[in-house]
Design a protein around this motif. Structure first.
Motif, PDB file in Angstrom:
ATOM      1  N   ASP A  76     -85.913  36.862 -42.746  1.00 14.02           N
ATOM      2  CA  ASP A  76     -85.038  35.829 -41.799  1.00 14.02           C
ATOM      3  C   ASP A  76     -85.117  34.525 -42.803  1.00 14.02           C
ATOM      4  N   VAL A  77     -84.290  34.420 -42.563  1.00 15.85           N
ATOM      5  CA  VAL A  77     -82.129  34.653 -42.136  1.00 15.85           C
ATOM      6  C   VAL A  77     -82.206  35.684 -42.734  1.00 15.85           C
ATOM      7  N   GLY A  78     -82.096  36.580 -43.733  1.00 11.34           N
ATOM      8  CA  GLY A  78     -81.584  37.395 -44.946  1.00 11.34           C
ATOM      9  C   GLY A  78     -80.967  36.968 -45.731  1.00 11.34           C
ATOM     10  N   HIS A  79     -80.523  35.871 -45.172  1.00 13.97           N
ATOM     11  CA  HIS A  79     -79.466  35.564 -47.088  1.00 13.97           C
ATOM     12  C   HIS A  79     -80.480  34.764 -47.877  1.00 13.97           C
ATOM     13  N   GLN A  80     -81.470  35.417 -48.666  1.00 14.91           N
ATOM     14  CA  GLN A  80     -82.892  35.540 -49.574  1.00 14.91           C
ATOM     15  C   GLN A  80     -83.451  37.020 -49.705  1.00 14.91           C
ATOM     16  N   ASP A 143     -98.212  51.692 -39.428  1.00 16.82           N
ATOM     17  CA  ASP A 143     -97.441  50.283 -40.488  1.00 16.82           C
ATOM     18  C   ASP A 143     -97.657  49.616 -39.772  1.00 16.82           C
ATOM     19  N   LYS A 144     -97.387  49.058 -40.869  1.00 18.21           N
ATOM     20  CA  LYS A 144     -97.161  47.283 -40.640  1.00 18.21           C
ATOM     21  C   LYS A 144     -95.749  46.837 -40.306  1.00 18.21           C
ATOM     22  N   ALA A 145     -95.583  45.564 -39.792  1.00 16.61           N
ATOM     23  CA  ALA A 145     -94.355  44.872 -39.796  1.00 16.61           C
ATOM     24  C   ALA A 145     -94.165  43.522 -40.055  1.00 16.61           C
ATOM     25  N   ILE A 146     -93.864  43.015 -40.504  1.00 21.34           N
ATOM     26  CA  ILE A 146     -93.555  41.857 -42.179  1.00 21.34           C
ATOM     27  C   ILE A 146     -92.692  41.174 -42.256  1.00 21.34           C
ATOM     28  N   ALA A 147     -92.648  39.927 -41.125  1.00 23.69           N
ATOM     29  CA  ALA A 147     -91.773  39.122 -41.001  1.00 23.69           C
ATOM     30  C   ALA A 147     -92.074  38.138 -42.164  1.00 23.69           C
ATOM     31  N   VAL A 148     -91.275  37.701 -42.947  1.00 26.47           N
ATOM     32  CA  VAL A 148     -90.380  36.508 -44.069  1.00 26.47           C
ATOM     33  C   VAL A 148     -89.927  35.492 -42.954  1.00 26.47           C
ATOM     34  N   ILE A 149     -90.532  34.314 -43.170  1.00 28.45           N
ATOM     35  CA  ILE A 149     -89.135  33.369 -42.732  1.00 28.45           C
ATOM     36  C   ILE A 149     -89.315  31.767 -42.836  1.00 28.45           C
ATOM     37  N   LEU A 173     -99.110  43.601 -37.254  1.00 26.69           N
ATOM     38  CA  LEU A 173     -98.100  42.738 -37.171  1.00 26.69           C
ATOM     39  C   LEU A 173     -98.036  40.938 -38.726  1.00 26.69           C
ATOM     40  N   VAL A 174     -97.639  40.770 -39.777  1.00 20.72           N
ATOM     41  CA  VAL A 174     -97.691  39.833 -40.320  1.00 20.72           C
ATOM     42  C   VAL A 174     -96.441  38.515 -40.826  1.00 20.72           C
ATOM     43  N   VAL A 175     -97.157  38.143 -40.363  1.00 20.54           N
ATOM     44  CA  VAL A 175     -95.540  36.625 -40.510  1.00 20.54           C
ATOM     45  C   VAL A 175     -96.231  36.175 -41.983  1.00 20.54           C
ATOM     46  N   ILE A 176     -95.223  35.689 -42.455  1.00 21.97           N
ATOM     47  CA  ILE A 176     -95.113  35.132 -43.865  1.00 21.97           C
ATOM     48  C   ILE A 176     -94.060  33.557 -44.263  1.00 21.97           C
ATOM     49  N   LEU A 177     -94.924  32.539 -43.771  1.00 15.62           N
ATOM     50  CA  LEU A 177     -94.299  31.671 -43.838  1.00 15.62           C
ATOM     51  C   LEU A 177     -93.763  31.092 -45.632  1.00 15.62           C
ATOM     52  N   ASN A 178     -92.341  31.440 -45.327  1.00 12.24           N
ATOM     53  CA  ASN A 178     -91.643  30.580 -47.036  1.00 12.24           C
ATOM     54  C   ASN A 178     -91.711  29.499 -46.566  1.00 12.24           C
ATOM     55  N   ASP A 179     -92.373  28.738 -47.456  1.00 11.64           N
ATOM     56  CA  ASP A 179     -92.491  27.373 -46.815  1.00 11.64           C
ATOM     57  C   ASP A 179     -91.753  26.887 -48.195  1.00 11.64           C
ATOM     58  N   ASN A 180     -90.382  26.316 -47.946  1.00 16.40           N
ATOM     59  CA  ASN A 180     -89.434  26.465 -49.628  1.00 16.40           C
ATOM     60  C   ASN A 180     -89.395  25.015 -49.557  1.00 16.40           C
ATOM     61  N   ILE A 277    -101.662  37.759 -38.590  1.00 13.77           N
ATOM     62  CA  ILE A 277    -102.467  37.360 -39.454  1.00 13.77           C
ATOM     63  C   ILE A 277    -101.039  36.488 -40.136  1.00 13.77           C
ATOM     64  N   LEU A 278    -100.780  34.857 -39.980  1.00 12.73           N
ATOM     65  CA  LEU A 278     -99.711  34.454 -40.811  1.00 12.73           C
ATOM     66  C   LEU A 278     -99.950  34.016 -41.975  1.00 12.73           C
ATOM     67  N   VAL A 279     -99.265  34.041 -43.303  1.00 14.19           N
ATOM     68  CA  VAL A 279     -99.593  33.599 -44.587  1.00 14.19           C
ATOM     69  C   VAL A 279     -98.889  32.520 -44.887  1.00 14.19           C
ATOM     70  N   HIS A 280     -98.822  31.757 -44.914  1.00 13.89           N
ATOM     71  CA  HIS A 280     -98.215  30.157 -45.589  1.00 13.89           C
ATOM     72  C   HIS A 280     -97.872  30.589 -47.476  1.00 13.89           C
ATOM     73  N   VAL A 281     -96.710  30.772 -47.161  1.00 10.92           N
ATOM     74  CA  VAL A 281     -97.236  30.626 -48.701  1.00 10.92           C
ATOM     75  C   VAL A 281     -95.946  29.583 -48.995  1.00 10.92           C
ATOM     76  N   VAL A 282     -96.087  28.271 -49.999  1.00 14.09           N
ATOM     77  CA  VAL A 282     -94.855  28.152 -50.739  1.00 14.09           C
ATOM     78  C   VAL A 282     -94.451  28.501 -51.628  1.00 14.09           C
ATOM     79  N   THR A 283     -92.574  27.737 -51.576  1.00 19.34           N
ATOM     80  CA  THR A 283     -91.961  28.220 -52.884  1.00 19.34           C
ATOM     81  C   THR A 283     -91.111  27.574 -53.373  1.00 19.34           C
TER      82      THR A 283
END
Length: 642
Positions: A76-80, A143-149, A173-180, A277-283
């Motif tokens: 999400d959005v997909g351009h990455q 199966d897991k569903a992983i959303a990278v937002i 359900l796994v949500v990965i918050l990509n904090d850039n 689970i939500l994983v907060h990742v800083v990039t």
């Protein structure tokens, strides 16, 4: 085209399964090679750049830890997603990105089983992931569903609506918050990584489950106190209270470029019995490319560029860009009227409002990726006598349609909609085409809908929107350059519902709305050269129609052709409905033809080729006229402008 980099490890990877036999210590080299390959590819194609560079390590780690494609990965959005495409069987086509017949610049279901959900508009990933996770539960699959937002996409309400509905998906359900949005600060270091590993570990989660079981035996007051104490303690260490309140187990923040931090956390999350689970990742957006890192927007999207120097290979414009004309015109109007304000939905530079913002920072509002809020926010300002301009791409205004109807049109509030990227948009493809706004706006009572045929007309339409204070107005304009017409010193308000005649003839009339006006004029030249005297009219308004001009065209020509860069149900349909009601179609000697976008979602290509495919170029206008007149030699005309 740049020289391809040396990539010995990446060369061993066609699909994610190929790298799961690698040692964790090899992944950094793999990521470095993947980043080099992406830089090389985008330098030769252009495209979104900074976001993909920022998620290289994260992409490798997710595919290394999770069992994709059985585990569903949604970007999400997909351009990455360019690194993702390279790792999922599409590396041999990566240099066709955003080209005609090539790879999409976004995820696309028809392209690969590793793209379980198409995404090019933001903030949809969590909703889709919840649906996939629930479907897996119903099917009894692990199966897991992983959303990278991205953190920007988290500004839209839909993401929170989805999280509020996610509890039943559980650990699938796994949500990965990509904090850039920030650099990697000291908190995202060894202590934070250690805490994240501990708090995501099976042992901690098991203890927490035991605690929950014990709490069920305690009095309600003690249960509440104990829960708050645990949340407070973890909140002090990690943050994430908001996500906890929405039913997620929050982990982070962690360094999204450090495999020593990423792998153990993702493995713990994969094996967790608790969730969602939500994983907060800083990039770091633009990471690994010095020019992308240094740019203000981290090279969000780029044309082709030189890998060594970073020089962007831009063509020299022959005429001003429509977006720039709009921005400068709005600044001119705002100089005279302090009630004018400008609203963007996370696209200040794309809509030109960064220019307005520099001149009027206190009158410029970026509401984030929240078009619904942006429209109603504008409506609220309009109730108090302000003159809000909501500058939103056509494709994104679709997201706020209920607000346009309910909060603006019904109440006749004078919100001004500046609709950028009207018509076909080239390499961004079907998800970003501005195909439907004429149809969905001109069908609404109380709306005034305009379309600029050239850049001077756009200036006049900005002035018109300023002057109208009792109805909502919308004016649309295409992406790219204008026609090169002379610009006035400042725009002048148009008479509402009045078109203009650019050239007069007696046999064929071409009634154009919007950005096909240049092609209409070229077609008229060809028809005139064949002895078919041709009128070209610029409708200006899709609503209200210039009824007098339409009557005159029908009375004095054998054929009237409407042309627009919009879908069925738009301008041509309104003209047809009016003519039918007036009895103007009853004569056997008169013919009406409508030209519009085809009833398909067109694939990406250059705008020129897209309009050729849509049959909205001058030769096809000529062919339409000749067919209507009963001529049989139209095939030769198609190549007249080759």
């Amino acid at each position: 085209m740049s020289k391809k980099p040396e990539t010995p490890l990446l060369d061993q990877v066609t699909f994610p399964a190929d790298m799961r036999d690698m040692k964790p210590t090899q992944l950094k080299q793999l990521a470095d090679e993947l980043r080099a390959e992406m830089i090389s590819a985008v330098s030769s194609t252009g495209g979104h750049f900074g976001s993909g560079l920022g998620v290289v390590e994260l992409t490798v780690a997710i595919h290394y830890v999770f069992n994709t494609p059985d585990d569903k990965l949604i970007w999400d959005v997909g351009h990455q997603c360019y690194p993702h495409k390279i790792l999922t069987g599409r590396r041999d086509r990566i240099r066709t990105l955003r080209q005609g017949g090539g790879l999409s610049g976004f995820t696309k279901r028809t392209e690969s089983e590793y793209d379980p959900f198409g995404a090019a508009h933001s903030s949809t990933s969590i909703s889709a992931a919840v649906g996939m996770a629930m479907a897996s539960k119903f099917a009894g699959k692990p199966d897991k569903a992983i959303a990278v937002i991205g953190d920007g996409a988290m500004s839209a309400g839909m993401a929170y609506e989805a999280m509020n509905n996610a509890a039943q998906a559980g650990n699938q359900l796994v949500v990965i918050l990509n904090d850039n949005d920030m650099s990697i600060a000291p908190p995202v270091g060894a202590m934070s990584a250690y805490l994240s590993r501990v708090l995501s570990s099976r042992e901690y989660l098991s203890i927490r489950d035991i605690g929950r079981s014990l709490m069920k035996r305690l009095p309600k007051q003690l249960v509440t106190t104990a829960r708050r104490a645990e949340e407070y303690a973890r909140g002090l260490a990690t943050g994430g209270t908001l996500f906890e309140e929405l039913g997620f187990y929050y982990i982070g923040p962690i360094d999204g470029h450090n495999f020593d931090h990423l792998l153990p956390v993702l493995e713990n999350v994969r094996d967790a019995k608790e969730g969602p689970i939500l994983v907060h990742v800083v990039t770091e957006k633009g990471r690994g490319h010095p020019f992308g890192k240094a740019a203000a927007d981290k090279y969000h999207a780029v044309p082709k560029f030189d890998v060594v120097t970073g020089e962007l290979k831009k063509s020299t414009p022959k005429a001003p860009q429509y977006t720039k004309v709009f921005a400068n015109s709005l600044v001119q109007e705002a100089e005279k009227d302090d009630k004018i304000v400008a609203i963007s939905a996370a696209m200040p530079s794309g809509t030109g409002l960064d220019v307005f913002g520099k001149r009027f920072p206190d009158r410029t509002f970026d509401v984030g990726i929240a078009e619904q809020h942006g429209v109603t926010f504008a409506a609220g300002m309009a109730t108090q006598g302000m003159k809000p301009f909501a500058a939103i791409y056509s494709t994104f205004l679709q997201r706020a349609y209920d607000q346009v109807v309910h909060d603006v049109a019904i109440q006749k509030l004078p919100v001004r909609f500046a609709i950028d990227r009207a018509g076909l948009v080239g390499s961004d493809g079907q998800t970003h085409a501005g195909s439907f706004d004429i149809t969905y706006l001109a069908s609404l009572p109380n709306m005034i809908v305009m379309a600029a045929g050239d850049e001077a007309e756009l200036m006049h339409m900005v002035a018109t929107a300023v002057a109208v204070d009792d109805y909502p107005t919308a004016f649309r304009y295409p992406r790219g350059e204008g026609l090169g017409v002379e610009l006035p010193a400042i725009g002048s308000p148009l008479e509402i519902g009045r078109g203009r005649i650019l050239r007069e003839g007696s046999k064929v009339a071409i009634l154009s709305l919007g950005g096909r006006l240049g092609e209409a004029l070229k077609a008229a030249d060809i028809l005139d050269s064949r002895g078919l005297s041709t009128t070209v009219a610029d409708a200006r308004f899709a609503k209200p129609l210039d009824q007098a001009m339409i009557r005159d065209l029908a009375a004095n020509h054998e054929v009237v052709i409407t042309i627009e860069e919009g879908a069925i149900g738009g301008f041509g349909s309104h003209v047809l409905e009016f003519m039918s009601g007036e009895g103007l179609l009853d004569s056997a000697s008169f013919k009406l033809r409508t030209m519009k976008l085809p009833d398909i979602f067109q694939e990406q290509d250059s705008p020129e080729k897209q309009y050729e495919q849509a049959h909205l170029t001058a030769p096809y206008i000529v062919e339409t006229a000749l067919r209507a007149l009963g001529h049989n030699d139209f095939e030769a005309s198609r190549g007249a402008l080759a």
